[in-house]
Design a protein around this motif. Structure first.
Motif, PDB file in Angstrom:
ATOM      1  N   THR A  50      -3.818   3.966   6.009  1.00  0.00           N
ATOM      2  CA  THR A  50      -5.232   4.308   6.168  1.00  0.00           C
ATOM      3  C   THR A  50      -5.807   3.304   7.163  1.00  0.00           C
ATOM      4  O   THR A  50      -5.166   2.297   7.469  1.00  0.00           O
TER       5      THR A  50
ATOM      6  N   ALA B 172      -7.935   1.036   6.567  1.00  0.00           N
ATOM      7  CA  ALA B 172      -7.963  -0.254   5.881  1.00  0.00           C
ATOM      8  C   ALA B 172      -6.565  -0.869   5.796  1.00  0.00           C
ATOM      9  O   ALA B 172      -6.398  -2.090   5.914  1.00  0.00           O
ATOM     10  N   THR B 173      -5.555  -0.037   5.607  1.00  0.00           N
ATOM     11  CA  THR B 173      -4.170  -0.506   5.572  1.00  0.00           C
ATOM     12  C   THR B 173      -3.777  -1.084   6.928  1.00  0.00           C
ATOM     13  O   THR B 173      -3.147  -2.136   7.013  1.00  0.00           O
TER      14      THR B 173
ATOM     15  N   GLN C 213     -11.212   1.688  12.642  1.00  0.00           N
ATOM     16  CA  GLN C 213     -10.792   0.429  12.045  1.00  0.00           C
ATOM     17  C   GLN C 213      -9.300   0.216  12.286  1.00  0.00           C
ATOM     18  O   GLN C 213      -8.502   1.131  12.147  1.00  0.00           O
ATOM     19  N   GLY C 214      -8.948  -1.013  12.682  1.00  0.00           N
ATOM     20  CA  GLY C 214      -7.550  -1.330  12.923  1.00  0.00           C
ATOM     21  C   GLY C 214      -7.095  -1.018  14.331  1.00  0.00           C
ATOM     22  O   GLY C 214      -5.922  -1.175  14.652  1.00  0.00           O
TER      23      GLY C 214
ATOM     24  N   TYR D  22       0.846  -1.193   0.000  1.00  0.00           N
ATOM     25  CA  TYR D  22       0.000   0.000   0.000  1.00  0.00           C
ATOM     26  C   TYR D  22       0.877   1.238   0.000  1.00  0.00           C
ATOM     27  O   TYR D  22       1.988   1.219   0.520  1.00  0.00           O
TER      28      TYR D  22
ATOM     29  N   LYS E 211      -5.793  -2.332   9.122  1.00  0.00           N
ATOM     30  CA  LYS E 211      -6.535  -3.581   9.276  1.00  0.00           C
ATOM     31  C   LYS E 211      -5.791  -4.711   8.571  1.00  0.00           C
ATOM     32  O   LYS E 211      -5.631  -5.808   9.118  1.00  0.00           O
ATOM     33  N   ALA E 212      -5.304  -4.464   7.355  1.00  0.00           N
ATOM     34  CA  ALA E 212      -4.541  -5.481   6.621  1.00  0.00           C
ATOM     35  C   ALA E 212      -3.249  -5.832   7.363  1.00  0.00           C
ATOM     36  O   ALA E 212      -2.870  -7.006   7.437  1.00  0.00           O
TER      37      ALA E 212
END
Length: 164
Positions: free
Chosen positions: A103, A105-106, A133-134, A99, A108-109
């Motif tokens: 973010t 979402a990043t 998130q995360g 990535y 979270k990954a």
């Protein structure tokens, strides 16, 4: 190394200085019986992640780092970038996710990757819901859903910056 204990970490970034000391002692106490056969897995974020990584290395363990995005380092507070660089250089393995920018979402990954192939998750966590998130609470929930042992480390007297 056979018989290694693989430990991931998640935790708050905004620990007070006194809490950072308490957390460092709690991590050391929890890891010492397994030293040096420890592999610590961390995203090397500010706060709990860097305290954990330093402790793993101090005890003779090995470090694996997960870098959530190419531009992760600049997103860290300026005062924590030197520690990030130092710890990254000492990691036996660095996993760089594909990535560009960090973010939710990043993160979270990165946390999903963090939980792959670990025996236990140390959560430096005040028990409060995730702020996005995360967040720490989300990682704890994901670990529990994967049946990964979770060890919450929130010593008596611990606080986050800005807590009442």
């Amino acid at each position: 190394m056979s018989g290694e204990l693989r430990v991931a970490v998640t935790g708050h970034r905004d620990l007070t200085p006194a809490t950072a000391e308490l957390v460092g002692s709690a991590i050391r106490e929890a890891l010492a019986p397994h030293a040096p056969a420890i592999v610590g897995v961390s995203c090397l974020a500010s706060g709990a992640d860097q305290i954990f990584a330093d402790t793993v290395l101090d005890l003779g363990g090995e470090l694996e780092a997960i870098v959530p995005a190419r531009h992760y380092r600049p997103a860290l507070p300026a005062g924590d970038r030197i520690a990030f660089d130092r710890l990254l250089l000492r990691a036996r393995l660095v996993r760089r996710l594909p990535y560009d920018a960090p973010t939710p979402a990043t993160y979270k990954a990165a946390n999903d990757t963090l939980l792959d192939d670990v025996d236990v998750l140390f959560a430096v966590w005040d028990g409060q819901p995730a702020r996005g998130q995360g967040g720490t609470a989300e990682v704890v929930g994901d670990a529990r859903r994967r049946s990964i042992e979770v060890r919450v480390l929130w010593p008596s007297g611990a606080a986050r910056s800005g807590d009442p």
